[in-house]
Motif scaffolding. Structure first.
Motif, short mmCIF file in Angstrom:
data_model
loop_
_atom_site.label_atom_id
_atom_site.label_comp_id
_atom_site.label_asym_id
_atom_site.label_seq_id
_atom_site.Cartn_x
_atom_site.Cartn_y
_atom_site.Cartn_z
N TYR A 23 0.85 -1.19 0.00
CA TYR A 23 0.00 0.00 0.00
C TYR A 23 0.89 1.24 0.00
O TYR A 23 1.70 1.43 0.91
N MET B 299 -0.13 10.38 8.50
CA MET B 299 1.23 9.86 8.43
C MET B 299 1.23 8.36 8.14
O MET B 299 2.10 7.85 7.46
N MET B 300 0.23 7.66 8.64
CA MET B 300 0.19 6.22 8.45
C MET B 300 -0.40 5.84 7.10
O MET B 300 0.10 4.96 6.43
N LEU B 301 -1.47 6.52 6.68
CA LEU B 301 -2.24 6.04 5.52
C LEU B 301 -2.19 6.97 4.32
O LEU B 301 -2.66 6.58 3.25
N ASN B 302 -1.70 8.19 4.48
CA ASN B 302 -1.57 9.10 3.33
C ASN B 302 -2.85 9.13 2.49
O ASN B 302 -2.84 8.93 1.29
N PRO B 303 -4.01 9.38 3.16
CA PRO B 303 -5.27 9.34 2.43
C PRO B 303 -5.48 10.60 1.59
O PRO B 303 -4.83 11.62 1.81
N GLU B 304 -6.39 10.48 0.65
CA GLU B 304 -6.75 11.59 -0.23
C GLU B 304 -7.82 12.45 0.43
O GLU B 304 -7.88 13.66 0.25
N LEU C 59 5.14 5.44 9.93
CA LEU C 59 4.79 5.12 11.31
C LEU C 59 5.77 5.73 12.31
O LEU C 59 5.43 5.93 13.48
N THR D 34 -1.67 7.95 -1.21
CA THR D 34 -2.06 8.83 -2.30
C THR D 34 -0.87 9.41 -3.05
O THR D 34 -0.86 9.47 -4.27
N ALA E 263 2.19 15.40 2.86
CA ALA E 263 1.09 14.43 2.98
C ALA E 263 -0.21 15.18 3.33
O ALA E 263 -1.27 14.89 2.78
N LEU F 271 3.34 8.30 0.35
CA LEU F 271 3.82 8.66 1.69
C LEU F 271 3.20 7.80 2.79
O LEU F 271 3.36 8.11 3.97
N ALA F 272 2.53 6.73 2.41
CA ALA F 272 1.93 5.88 3.46
C ALA F 272 3.02 5.19 4.26
O ALA F 272 4.14 5.01 3.78
N GLY F 273 2.68 4.81 5.47
CA GLY F 273 3.59 4.00 6.28
C GLY F 273 4.63 4.79 7.05
O GLY F 273 5.62 4.21 7.50
#
Lengths: 331, 331
Positions: free
Chosen positions: A168, B270-275, A178, A171, B306, A174-176
């Motif tokens: 994963y 920071m974890m999931l970088n959602p839209e 942590l 967008t 992000a 930049l995910a992860g």
């Protein structure tokens, strides 16, 4: 998907090879790896980002790659491509390194273009935490799991997420991150510019800083001796080594760092409900010295029914991780 | 996938309908919804979990459903199924409610089996946060996005994650418990048994508790008046209403809750970088009173590159969310 199943399904035999290139801040390595996970040849050299142009470094890695291919004697047809892992941020689509903090002066370096042009092979580029997550999933501690968090704790804290059997990215890749979740709202400053990030509390430099800051209270003998008497030379490795010898001061520091790590992992469990969390680098070296306090914090800060389904384990690939990272990009 | 595209690709015309059943702690509702998002009919009744057996409640909902189908006059062939949303935890595969905290006495209730048997229609069951996330994605604020976090802030804080264009459930259906990430390691107790969870700092009851606790300092007039003079009757709605009239005490409480909310959202970014992050219930009511401090905290606790790719917005479906939740399970 298991490596074997993938190879069968895609009609690729285990005699298929990948060139894996790892571009690090200090050293870079080129290796020839079979898709089934065997490292056949490996050469490394200093990256020297301050002495050479990025293009000079890439050219040198191309020369190394060509030598390895010739020396190995394998037919070029059995080479399916090149997998490059490097520090982010990078643009995966174009294969461009953007401005990795570990490579000063590297700005918008089109790694994929250069390697494809000079090696005449298809190239895939991925940030190192993601590529290592894939390697641990296909070849290491993560085999067979569907939802994995891989987290490496070294100079920084990087992570890669395998969710529903797929890396994963988020967008804009930049995910992860942590390592940059907030553990203490008014905590110590982090190199990223924020405060109280997990990285500022549990990374190698954070552990070394905790040790140095405690110097003034005099609780320091063994760690300081390991650092040659100079507090500025203290690293996390000195703290871990002193703790392994039972030094109570060093043990206390790792307990503190491990607790913060556990809170960060608990948050990750609550958010992602992973099957496995695989921890690399410092955790492999320190083992239970960090894992025991981390597990205690997870028990306190995560729900039992999510925590008990999540195995927390050290990474399994050790030195092979770098080489297999590039290969994993082709699975 | 957009609703229209889905309907075209699967050859389903917009005259296809779903029965949507929402089982809540206080009220339950049955509605007849077209897949294109039109709510044709809707009936609700008290759930009365303490007065009726679970089976009694389900039977009553079946009766309501049959009435709605008859009254609507639609052909049964155009009804493709039933979508049930209910409070978790539940087993999605078997469609069994396990022990939802909002339905005391409901233990291992086989909702899917009962409805399939009595209605002779296929049934899908999902927890309400996930089902509403799907509804906002297909019909509401999340249209067109690939990575969405939906978070509802009411009595509790629930969330649903759409990652890479797919609802992410986690290993045992526990992903997305963003309300139970730790914001303050030694913070106030949470109903879940942990301490310092986001839910203990920014949910409706947390906001009401903050208001009540501040009573003793005398800064309370308008909120207390709205609650009829009884501190025990204070709810988050009273605080929001007082803040809307400019009451500085209420504004301060929402600023505090909004800041904690922002830290939780920053961790999520920071974890999931959602839209998109779509916020329901209390945020829809309070709007900028919570969103402004939350955005300030995001700017402080998340990385800019992000955060600037992530739109933070209130949910769009309002009262229709419950009805469309069941329909979204069939897209």
């Amino acid at each position: 998907m298991s490596v074997e199943l993938f190879l069968i399904m895609s009609g690729i035999k285990s005699e298929t090879y990948v060139i894996s290139i790892d571009i690090g801040g200090t050293k870079s390595a080129v290796s020839l790896v079979s898709l089934s996970g065997q490292v056949l040849r490996r050469e490394s050299e200093p990256t020297r980002p301050t002495e050479r142009t990025p293009f000079g470094t890439l050219e040198s890695l191309v020369t190394l790659t060509k030598e390895i291919i010739v020396q190995s004697g394998i037919a070029k047809e059995s080479l399916i491509g090149v997998g490059v892992s490097a520090g982010g941020p990078l643009d995966r689509e174009t294969g461009t390194l953007l401005r990795p903090p570990n490579l000063p002066g590297w700005e918008a370096v089109p790694v994929k273009c250069v390697f494809e042009e000079l090696l005449n092979l298809p190239v895939r580029v991925e940030n190192d935490a993601n590529a290592t997550a894939l390697a641990e999933w296909h070849y290491g501690a993560g085999r067979g799991a569907r939802n994995i968090v891989f987290m490496t704790i070294g100079t920084g804290i990087g992570a890669g997420l395998i969710l529903d059997g797929k890396l994963y990215h988020g967008t804009n890749d930049l995910a992860g991150e942590l390592g940059h979740q907030t553990i203490l709202m008014n905590g110590p400053p982090c190199l990223c510019g924020k405060r109280g990030c997990l990285e500022a509390l549990a990374s190698g430099p954070a552990i070394a800083r905790l040790a140095r800051e405690s110097m003034m209270y005099g609780r320091h003998k063994r760690v300081l001796a390991l650092a040659g008497g100079n507090p500025n030379h203290i690293t996390a490795t000195h703290v871990v080594d002193a703790a392994k010898k039972g030094d109570p001061f060093a043990l206390g520091i790792l307990e503190e760092a491990g607790t913060y790590l556990g809170v960060g992992l608990a948050n990750t469990i609550m958010m992602l409900n992973p099957e496995k969390i695989i921890l690399g680098t410092l955790v492999v070296h320190a083992g239970d010295l960090l894992l025991t306090p981390a597990r205690a914090a997870i028990a306190e800060y995560a729900w039992k029914r999510a925590a008990e389904r999540c195995e927390i384990m050290p990474a399994a690939l050790g030195d092979r991780a770098q080489d297999l990272a590039g290969a994993a990009l082709w699975l």
